[in-house]
Structure formats: C-alpha cells, structure tokens
Design an enzyme around this catalytic site. Structure first.
Site: not given
Ligand code: AMP
Length: 115
Positions: A32, A88, A94-95, A101, A103
């Site tokens: 991330d 999420n 908060g997605q 994905h 985490h």
């Molecule tokens: P969510 O908020 O659960 O949708 O998680 C999305 C996650 O994607 C967040 O933790 C961001 O930091 C991560 N993220 C967004 N863009 C990138 C990227 N280009 N490379 C790696 N992680 C990313």
C-alpha cells in the site's frame, strides 16, 4: 471501459508501477502506498470485481485462492504474532477504490474496534 479503469486495474495492466510482492494468474499483491502498519499489503483479484458486495456465486474458488495467498504472504512476511485482513466495502466502510482488495496488516499491535 478504459476511461473508467480503476487505479488497481491500471496496476494489473502494467500502466502504473506498484511494489509487487506476489503475482499469479488470478491475483496480485503489492504494498500500500500509504501504509497503516509496518507490513501493509493489498491483495487483489485480477478479475474486475467492485467489492465483496459484487461477488458472484462462481467467484467462490477465486476467493478461497485469495485467502490462501494471504495465508502464505503472512508467513513469508514474518507476521508470526498475528495479522489483520480488512476488506472495506462501500461508502460507510470508506472504500476508496472500486476494485475488490484485501488489506493485509501486521508487524504492530492492532487495536479493536477499528475506527
Ligand atoms: P480502501 O480505502 O479500502 O478502498 O483502500 C484503498 C487503498 O489503496 C488505500 O489504503 C490506499 O492507500 C491504497 N492505494 C491507492 N492507490 C494506490 C497505489 N497506486 N498503489 C498502492 N496502493 C494504493
């Protein structure tokens, strides 16, 4: 379709870089960019699924595969004292990226309940 590609689909397609820690024909795992723990990896299916709410019945084997990949990564990344897996789903959770994905978080003590 390409106009609405998510950032994760662009990573899958090799259009933008990512710190990839694992890849196979069905999934990709990368670190991330805004880590919330010393180990913070995102595990995503290559298939475009918007969220857990959008799963189809025939996605069950894929989801099982992702869980086994997460198990393996947790071991390989040394998360011997525990880890957390978060998905999420939707605005209340908060997605922020509409591509499913998981985490994988670890290497620190994680409080409960989450925010
Ligand atoms: P969510 O908020 O659960 O949708 O998680 C999305 C996650 O994607 C967040 O933790 C961001 O930091 C991560 N993220 C967004 N863009 C990138 C990227 N280009 N490379 C790696 N992680 C990313």
């Amino acid at each position: 379709m390409s106009a609405s590609k998510t950032i994760f689909k662009r990573i899958i397609d090799g259009e933008i870089p990512a710190d990839v820690v694992y890849e196979d024909s069905q999934c990709l795992a990368f670190r991330d960019v805004n880590p919330q723990a010393p180990v913070h990896v995102l595990v995503i299916p290559k298939k475009e699924i918007a969220s857990l709410a959008h799963l189809a019945e025939d996605d069950a084997p894929l989801m099982g595969h992702l869980m086994l990949v997460i198990r393996n990564l947790a071991a390989e990344l040394g998360l011997d004292s525990g880890f957390r897996v978060v998905a999420n789903s939707g605005p209340d959770a908060g997605q922020s990226v509409d591509h499913l994905h998981f985490h994988l978080l670890g290497n620190r003590s994680l409080s409960w309940p989450p925010g």
